[in-house]
Scaffold this motif. Structure first.
Motif, PDB file in Angstrom:
ATOM      1  N   GLY A   1      29.057 -12.703 171.352  1.00 32.54           N
ATOM      2  CA  GLY A   1      30.464 -13.096 171.402  1.00 32.54           C
ATOM      3  C   GLY A   1      30.777 -14.281 172.286  1.00 32.54           C
ATOM      4  O   GLY A   1      31.949 -14.618 172.473  1.00 32.54           O
ATOM      5  N   GLN A   2      29.767 -14.932 172.838  1.00 31.65           N
ATOM      6  CA  GLN A   2      30.025 -16.107 173.668  1.00 31.65           C
ATOM      7  C   GLN A   2      30.167 -17.345 172.786  1.00 31.65           C
ATOM      8  O   GLN A   2      29.228 -17.711 172.080  1.00 31.65           O
ATOM      9  N   ALA A   3      31.330 -17.962 172.810  1.00 32.23           N
ATOM     10  CA  ALA A   3      31.543 -19.164 172.002  1.00 32.23           C
ATOM     11  C   ALA A   3      30.812 -20.341 172.641  1.00 32.23           C
ATOM     12  O   ALA A   3      30.971 -20.593 173.837  1.00 32.23           O
ATOM     13  N   PRO A   4      29.997 -21.049 171.870  1.00 31.84           N
ATOM     14  CA  PRO A   4      29.298 -22.207 172.439  1.00 31.84           C
ATOM     15  C   PRO A   4      30.257 -23.348 172.725  1.00 31.84           C
ATOM     16  O   PRO A   4      31.388 -23.376 172.201  1.00 31.84           O
ATOM     17  N   ALA A   5      29.821 -24.261 173.543  1.00 32.53           N
ATOM     18  CA  ALA A   5      30.663 -25.420 173.869  1.00 32.53           C
ATOM     19  C   ALA A   5      30.807 -26.314 172.639  1.00 32.53           C
ATOM     20  O   ALA A   5      29.878 -26.459 171.841  1.00 32.53           O
ATOM     21  N   TYR A   6      31.995 -26.897 172.463  1.00 33.20           N
ATOM     22  CA  TYR A   6      32.200 -27.833 171.363  1.00 33.20           C
ATOM     23  C   TYR A   6      31.282 -29.043 171.535  1.00 33.20           C
ATOM     24  O   TYR A   6      31.054 -29.511 172.657  1.00 33.20           O
ATOM     25  N   ASP A   7      30.761 -29.537 170.407  1.00 36.01           N
ATOM     26  CA  ASP A   7      29.881 -30.705 170.486  1.00 36.01           C
ATOM     27  C   ASP A   7      30.388 -31.870 169.629  1.00 36.01           C
ATOM     28  O   ASP A   7      29.669 -32.830 169.379  1.00 36.01           O
TER      29      ASP A   7
END
Length: 452
Positions: free
Chosen positions: A309-315
């Motif tokens: 459930g951890q949203a990754p950083a936007y790239d």
């Protein structure tokens, strides 16, 4: 309950804003054309609040927040005093009536451009169209982990959503997608995704997955969160360990661990796990234990739970200066309009499913999700919804603005207004069509809530 209330609230805010702009377009042009406006209402039903200005127009907010209207003085609806006939809507020239009716959709179009401009100035964050893993059709076509899609069928792609839309369009048209990618070494390559080979009953809402794409931002790292007591991992692994490889096979995400453990167990004997612990890389020996999976079937297990459930950083970020954002907003509006009209055309010709038609339940859910993601996403949602209202209102269906415009175009051609009987018949047809569309939209909304 929180999601439900949030969805209702953001739907009311969204529709209230867009309807207000739409009706203000009608109101503003009507006043410029010398028409007396009796009421400007946001919502239907009994007014919750109202006030009257010096021109006699009543401004109201009504109880049912699913639309609005501008009521003008009109001899076809009520008797008009002789002294006010010149300011009645029906006594204006056909071109003035066309301008007044078209002003509502035009206001929504201008609002769409303004919202997209604001979004680009703020900067819209998203995920790039980078492939985390490929299987099936995509793998056979040469797509590999680390490939970043930059163009599909000649159309530039900046984000995974744009790539998904381009692949979906090609699939509905039963065409292969010529795709340009930049690989992990930044070399540009061209691949052809054979979407024409998808089965006839493919799911239009999930084309990339059916083609074999797993986007990079979907992948959750195999980061250990918990360990089952007396399991194979007990005393070997620790919370916070990152699994990098199992028995020499690279692990890129947590969902790969179970199949690799299963292979290791079927092979027999212990295997080596490469992990990262506190910045140090370690190789540990581990032997799976036979047990039961969550589905009750026999499985080889190591007994770990992963962080989820951890949203990754936007790239990816789309951002422009104040002036550069103007042409960017115009381009994006044109692209969204083309996609929307193309989808409508495909539904009419049978190349796209009517399941793509959504109603207020979906609007509420998307409004809430967009608001939670940030101002940039909520502005994008409002812009898309405003453009949709513009397009829908221009459809030549009686009772919509497009139906009235059709009446006036016929009047221009024949030189006189349509008869009241013809207009009334058109209204009934329009109501039937609109009721059918609304019923279909509600059906699709409810169906989307049923677990599959």
């Amino acid at each position: 309950m929180g999601d439900f209330l949030g969805s209702v609230w953001w739907m009311i805010v969204s529709l209230g804003l867009l309807v207000t702009f739409h009706e203000f377009g009608h109101y503003w042009v009507a006043r410029r054309c010398g028409v007396k406006v009796l009421r400007f209402s946001v919502g239907f039903g009994k007014p919750l609040w109202s006030r009257r200005n010096r021109n006699g127009t009543e401004f109201a907010i009504a109880a049912i927040p699913l639309g609005g209207y501008v009521k003008m003085l009109d001899e076809r609806e009520a008797e008009v005093p002789a002294g006010e006939r010149a300011v009645a809507f029906n006594n204006k020239s056909v071109w003035q009536r066309i301008a007044i009716v078209a002003a509502g959709p035009a206001a929504n179009l201008l609002l769409c451009i303004a919202l997209l401009w604001a979004m680009f100035v703020i900067g819209k964050q998203d995920y790039s169209a980078t492939i985390g893993r490929s299987t099936g059709m995509a793998q056979q076509a040469g797509f590999a982990a680390g490939d970043r899609i930059v163009e599909v069928d000649g159309r530039a792609v900046d984000t995974w959503a744009e790539a998904s839309m381009a692949f979906t369009t090609a699939a509905m048209d039963r065409q292969d997608a010529r795709t340009k990618v930049r690989d992990a070494l930044d070399n540009e390559r061209t691949r052809v995704l054979p979407l024409s080979q998808l089965p006839a009953d493919f799911d239009e809402r999930n084309v990339p997955v059916q083609a074999g794409f797993i986007w990079q931002f979907w992948l959750q790292p195999a980061l250990v969160e918990s360990i089952v007591a007396d399991s194979a991992a007990s005393g070997v692994l620790q919370p916070g360990d990152l699994i990098l490889a199992i028995d020499g096979q690279r692990v890129e995400s947590a969902d790969q661990v179970a199949p690799l453990v299963q292979q290791l167990g079927e092979r027999g004997g212990a295997g080596m796990l490469d992990i990262e612990r506190a910045g140090e890389r370690l190789a540990l020996e581990l032997m799976p234990i036979a047990g039961q999976g969550q589905d009750g079937k026999p499985r080889w297990l190591i007994g770990v739970g992963f962080v989820t459930g951890q949203a990754p950083a936007y790239d990816a970020r789309q951002q422009y200066g104040v002036l550069a954002a103007i042409p960017a907003a115009l381009r994006e509006t044109g692209k969204l309009a083309s996609d929307s009209l193309g989808m409508m055309r495909r539904m009419l010709t049978g190349h796209a499913s009517v399941k793509n038609i959504s109603g207020p339940i979906t609007i509420a859910r998307v409004a809430n999700a967009s608001a939670e993601r940030g101002v940039d996403w909520f502005l994008y949602f409002l812009a898309l919804l405003s453009l949709s209202l513009c397009i829908i209102n221009l459809l030549p269906i009686p009772i919509l603005d497009g139906g009235h415009l059709l009446y006036y175009l016929i009047e221009l051609v024949k030189g006189s207004p349509l008869s009241e009987r013809a207009i009334a018949a058109g209204q009934y047809i329009g109501l039937a069509l609109l009721a059918g569309l609304m019923g279909l939209a509600f059906y699709n909304d409810i169906l989307s809530l049923v677990p599959r």
